[in-house]
Design a protein around this motif. Structure first.
Motif, PDB file in Angstrom:
ATOM      1  N   GLU A   1       8.457   0.771   8.428  1.00 23.36           N
ATOM      2  CA  GLU A   1       9.435   0.140   9.293  1.00 23.36           C
ATOM      3  C   GLU A   1       9.991  -1.127   8.637  1.00 23.36           C
ATOM      4  OE1 GLU A   1       7.510  -0.648  12.965  1.00 23.36           O
ATOM      5  OE2 GLU A   1       7.445   1.456  13.578  1.00 23.36           O
ATOM      6  N   ARG A   2      11.060  -1.651   9.229  1.00 24.89           N
ATOM      7  CA  ARG A   2      11.638  -2.913   8.769  1.00 24.89           C
ATOM      8  C   ARG A   2      10.597  -4.025   8.860  1.00 24.89           C
ATOM      9  NH1 ARG A   2      13.598  -7.557  11.115  1.00 24.89           N
ATOM     10  NH2 ARG A   2      15.341  -8.579  10.043  1.00 24.89           N
ATOM     11  N   GLY A   3      10.547  -4.890   7.836  1.00 26.01           N
ATOM     12  CA  GLY A   3       9.677  -6.043   7.904  1.00 26.01           C
ATOM     13  C   GLY A   3       8.973  -6.340   6.592  1.00 26.01           C
ATOM     14  N   PRO A   4       8.089  -7.348   6.591  1.00 27.87           N
ATOM     15  CA  PRO A   4       7.380  -7.759   5.380  1.00 27.87           C
ATOM     16  C   PRO A   4       6.105  -6.956   5.169  1.00 27.87           C
ATOM     17  CG  PRO A   4       6.881  -9.287   7.139  1.00 27.87           C
ATOM     18  CD  PRO A   4       7.835  -8.275   7.729  1.00 27.87           C
ATOM     19  N   TYR A   5       5.777  -6.759   3.900  1.00 34.16           N
ATOM     20  CA  TYR A   5       4.547  -6.062   3.524  1.00 34.16           C
ATOM     21  C   TYR A   5       3.944  -6.753   2.305  1.00 34.16           C
ATOM     22  CZ  TYR A   5       6.224  -2.307   6.541  1.00 34.16           C
ATOM     23  OH  TYR A   5       6.677  -1.590   7.619  1.00 34.16           O
ATOM     24  N   THR A   6       2.632  -6.553   2.149  1.00 41.75           N
ATOM     25  CA  THR A   6       1.959  -6.931   0.907  1.00 41.75           C
ATOM     26  C   THR A   6       1.625  -5.652   0.164  1.00 41.75           C
ATOM     27  OG1 THR A   6       0.986  -8.933   1.867  1.00 41.75           O
ATOM     28  CG2 THR A   6      -0.059  -8.051  -0.103  1.00 41.75           C
ATOM     29  N   LEU A   7       2.049  -5.574  -1.082  1.00 38.67           N
ATOM     30  CA  LEU A   7       1.747  -4.417  -1.928  1.00 38.67           C
ATOM     31  C   LEU A   7       0.539  -4.769  -2.783  1.00 38.67           C
ATOM     32  CD1 LEU A   7       2.794  -1.572  -2.771  1.00 38.67           C
ATOM     33  CD2 LEU A   7       3.985  -2.717  -4.649  1.00 38.67           C
ATOM     34  N   LEU A   8      -0.519  -3.994  -2.649  1.00 37.27           N
ATOM     35  CA  LEU A   8      -1.759  -4.207  -3.401  1.00 37.27           C
ATOM     36  C   LEU A   8      -1.897  -3.117  -4.455  1.00 37.27           C
ATOM     37  CD1 LEU A   8      -4.644  -5.382  -3.884  1.00 37.27           C
ATOM     38  CD2 LEU A   8      -5.418  -3.876  -2.031  1.00 37.27           C
ATOM     39  N   VAL A   9      -2.094  -3.543  -5.702  1.00 41.62           N
ATOM     40  CA  VAL A   9      -2.301  -2.607  -6.806  1.00 41.62           C
ATOM     41  C   VAL A   9      -3.656  -2.926  -7.437  1.00 41.62           C
ATOM     42  CG1 VAL A   9      -1.355  -1.611  -8.909  1.00 41.62           C
ATOM     43  CG2 VAL A   9       0.192  -2.618  -7.211  1.00 41.62           C
ATOM     44  N   GLU A  10      -4.609  -2.001  -7.287  1.00 48.46           N
ATOM     45  CA  GLU A  10      -5.962  -2.193  -7.804  1.00 48.46           C
ATOM     46  C   GLU A  10      -6.200  -1.256  -8.980  1.00 48.46           C
ATOM     47  OE1 GLU A  10      -8.994  -3.053  -4.360  1.00 48.46           O
ATOM     48  OE2 GLU A  10      -7.697  -1.386  -3.773  1.00 48.46           O
ATOM     49  N   VAL A  11      -6.809  -1.795 -10.033  1.00 52.75           N
ATOM     50  CA  VAL A  11      -7.115  -0.982 -11.209  1.00 52.75           C
ATOM     51  C   VAL A  11      -8.506  -1.351 -11.722  1.00 52.75           C
ATOM     52  CG1 VAL A  11      -6.388  -0.225 -13.495  1.00 52.75           C
ATOM     53  CG2 VAL A  11      -4.668  -1.059 -11.869  1.00 52.75           C
ATOM     54  N   GLU A  12      -9.331  -0.334 -11.923  1.00 50.97           N
ATOM     55  CA  GLU A  12     -10.597  -0.541 -12.630  1.00 50.97           C
ATOM     56  C   GLU A  12     -10.427   0.058 -14.015  1.00 50.97           C
ATOM     57  OE1 GLU A  12     -15.423  -0.172 -12.079  1.00 50.97           O
ATOM     58  OE2 GLU A  12     -14.099   0.944 -10.753  1.00 50.97           O
ATOM     59  N   PHE A  13     -10.178  -0.803 -14.995  1.00 53.26           N
ATOM     60  CA  PHE A  13      -9.923  -0.343 -16.357  1.00 53.26           C
ATOM     61  C   PHE A  13     -11.183   0.219 -17.002  1.00 53.26           C
ATOM     62  CE2 PHE A  13      -6.370  -3.138 -15.563  1.00 53.26           C
ATOM     63  CZ  PHE A  13      -5.330  -2.545 -16.253  1.00 53.26           C
ATOM     64  N   ALA A  14     -12.305  -0.366 -16.665  1.00 51.70           N
ATOM     65  CA  ALA A  14     -13.608   0.090 -17.147  1.00 51.70           C
ATOM     66  C   ALA A  14     -14.650  -0.594 -16.278  1.00 51.70           C
ATOM     67  CB  ALA A  14     -13.800  -0.270 -18.625  1.00 51.70           C
ATOM     68  N   GLU A  15     -15.899  -0.213 -16.441  1.00 54.46           N
ATOM     69  CA  GLU A  15     -16.943  -0.821 -15.631  1.00 54.46           C
ATOM     70  C   GLU A  15     -16.970  -2.328 -15.864  1.00 54.46           C
ATOM     71  OE1 GLU A  15     -21.736  -0.442 -14.709  1.00 54.46           O
ATOM     72  OE2 GLU A  15     -20.766   0.920 -16.140  1.00 54.46           O
ATOM     73  N   GLY A  16     -16.788  -3.071 -14.779  1.00 51.53           N
ATOM     74  CA  GLY A  16     -16.772  -4.523 -14.875  1.00 51.53           C
ATOM     75  C   GLY A  16     -15.419  -5.111 -15.201  1.00 51.53           C
ATOM     76  N   LEU A  17     -14.433  -4.273 -15.480  1.00 51.26           N
ATOM     77  CA  LEU A  17     -13.078  -4.754 -15.765  1.00 51.26           C
ATOM     78  C   LEU A  17     -12.159  -4.284 -14.642  1.00 51.26           C
ATOM     79  CD1 LEU A  17     -12.640  -4.166 -19.601  1.00 51.26           C
ATOM     80  CD2 LEU A  17     -12.878  -6.348 -18.411  1.00 51.26           C
ATOM     81  N   PHE A  18     -11.920  -5.197 -13.694  1.00 47.31           N
ATOM     82  CA  PHE A  18     -11.202  -4.851 -12.473  1.00 47.31           C
ATOM     83  C   PHE A  18     -10.026  -5.794 -12.292  1.00 47.31           C
ATOM     84  CE2 PHE A  18     -10.442  -5.185  -7.915  1.00 47.31           C
ATOM     85  CZ  PHE A  18     -10.395  -3.848  -7.526  1.00 47.31           C
ATOM     86  N   SER A  19      -8.895  -5.262 -11.848  1.00 44.90           N
ATOM     87  CA  SER A  19      -7.698  -6.064 -11.627  1.00 44.90           C
ATOM     88  C   SER A  19      -7.122  -5.738 -10.258  1.00 44.90           C
ATOM     89  CB  SER A  19      -6.656  -5.779 -12.710  1.00 44.90           C
ATOM     90  OG  SER A  19      -5.441  -6.470 -12.449  1.00 44.90           O
ATOM     91  N   ALA A  20      -6.766  -6.766  -9.505  1.00 45.55           N
ATOM     92  CA  ALA A  20      -6.092  -6.590  -8.213  1.00 45.55           C
ATOM     93  C   ALA A  20      -4.862  -7.485  -8.200  1.00 45.55           C
ATOM     94  CB  ALA A  20      -7.020  -6.941  -7.060  1.00 45.55           C
ATOM     95  N   ASN A  21      -3.694  -6.884  -8.033  1.00 42.69           N
ATOM     96  CA  ASN A  21      -2.432  -7.617  -8.049  1.00 42.69           C
ATOM     97  C   ASN A  21      -1.725  -7.446  -6.716  1.00 42.69           C
ATOM     98  OD1 ASN A  21      -1.707  -8.324 -11.228  1.00 42.69           O
ATOM     99  ND2 ASN A  21      -3.098  -6.604 -10.971  1.00 42.69           N
ATOM    100  N   LEU A  22      -1.164  -8.547  -6.200  1.00 37.76           N
ATOM    101  CA  LEU A  22      -0.496  -8.554  -4.907  1.00 37.76           C
ATOM    102  C   LEU A  22       0.986  -8.879  -5.088  1.00 37.76           C
ATOM    103  CD1 LEU A  22      -3.117 -10.588  -2.823  1.00 37.76           C
ATOM    104  CD2 LEU A  22      -2.827  -8.109  -2.876  1.00 37.76           C
ATOM    105  N   TYR A  23       1.824  -8.155  -4.368  1.00 36.68           N
ATOM    106  CA  TYR A  23       3.269  -8.377  -4.411  1.00 36.68           C
ATOM    107  C   TYR A  23       3.817  -8.396  -2.991  1.00 36.68           C
ATOM    108  CZ  TYR A  23       2.675  -7.048  -9.281  1.00 36.68           C
ATOM    109  OH  TYR A  23       2.252  -6.976 -10.583  1.00 36.68           O
ATOM    110  N   ARG A  24       4.802  -9.250  -2.765  1.00 33.71           N
ATOM    111  CA  ARG A  24       5.473  -9.281  -1.471  1.00 33.71           C
ATOM    112  C   ARG A  24       6.651  -8.313  -1.491  1.00 33.71           C
ATOM    113  NH1 ARG A  24       5.833 -15.763  -0.065  1.00 33.71           N
ATOM    114  NH2 ARG A  24       3.584 -16.167  -0.039  1.00 33.71           N
TER     115      ARG A  24
END
Length: 227
Positions: A182-205
């Motif tokens: 629907e119309r409105g604001p959202y947070t886009l979450l992109v999670e990646v585990e590249f390898a064990e112990g290597l984790f990335s979480a990125n947030l976008y509006r």
């Protein structure tokens, strides 16, 4: 402040300019701040609030509104790099919807669609930067993006030509789609585990206009450091 740049008529390697399109700058709450038209070369110049999250809303007659997110900064002028803004004509949106046919909710309502790449300084975005293990979801901005309920993305088959109902990550194509918003604001979450112990979480509006499109080509994630 004043923002200037060019708008392409569609997403492609060598697109035509968007002639007589509309560029609207919206504030963080989605309120319209200023609007202008593109010239015969797709060029525009439009006022924007300084030092804030803003949304550039691009449209042409009869087409869906396309939403891009940015930060205006405090300089009096901001030149947007070429190949940043583009319209999404009906045929291109239909191509994307056809590729993700069967994904629950795919249709005319709000759509986030993109391809995940890892950001590496000095490395151009391309086939070698595609991330095949990303999980993407959209949440409301007042909820915890890591824990709250949200809209899970759909992903493609290994061939990248159709929706894969079993896929839980981006896969070889790096593509994802989140429909039925629907119309409105959202947070886009992109999670990646590249390898064990290597984790990335990125947030976008993201600001979603009514029945709009928020394309994210590329959706960049940072290469992580060990926890």
């Amino acid at each position: 402040m004043l923002i200037s740049g060019t708008v392409a008529a569609y997403l492609a390697a060598d697109p035509e300019p968007l002639q007589d399109g509309t560029v609207t700058i919206a504030e963080e709450d989605g309120a319209e701040y200023a609007s202008t038209r593109t010239d015969s070369q797709g060029r525009f110049e439009v006022p924007a609030p300084a030092g804030d999250t803003i949304y550039a809303l691009i449209t042409s007659e009869g087409e869906a509104v396309v939403s891009f997110t940015g930060t205006s900064g405090f300089e009096p002028e901001l030149a947007i790099p070429d190949d940043t803004f583009f319209a999404v004509p009906g045929w291109q949106r239909e191509e994307w919807a056809s590729t993700f046919a069967g994904c629950p909710g795919i249709g005319d309502r709000g759509l986030i669609v993109g391809q995940v790449h890892v950001f590496l300084p000095g490395v151009e975005v391309g086939e070698d930067t595609i991330v095949n293990a990303a999980r993407v979801r959209a949440t409301l901005p007042d909820s915890d993006p890591l824990e709250g309920e949200g809209w899970e993305a759909c992903y493609l088959t290994a061939e990248g030509d159709a929706w894969d109902p079993e896929a839980e990550r981006t896969g070889r194509s790096g593509w994802y789609a989140i429909p039925d918003l629907e119309r409105g604001p959202y947070t886009l979450l992109v999670e990646v585990e590249f390898a064990e112990g290597l984790f990335s979480a990125n947030l976008y509006r993201v600001w979603m206009p009514p029945r709009g499109v928020a394309p994210r080509f590329p959706t960049l994630v940072d290469f992580p450091t060990p926890r």
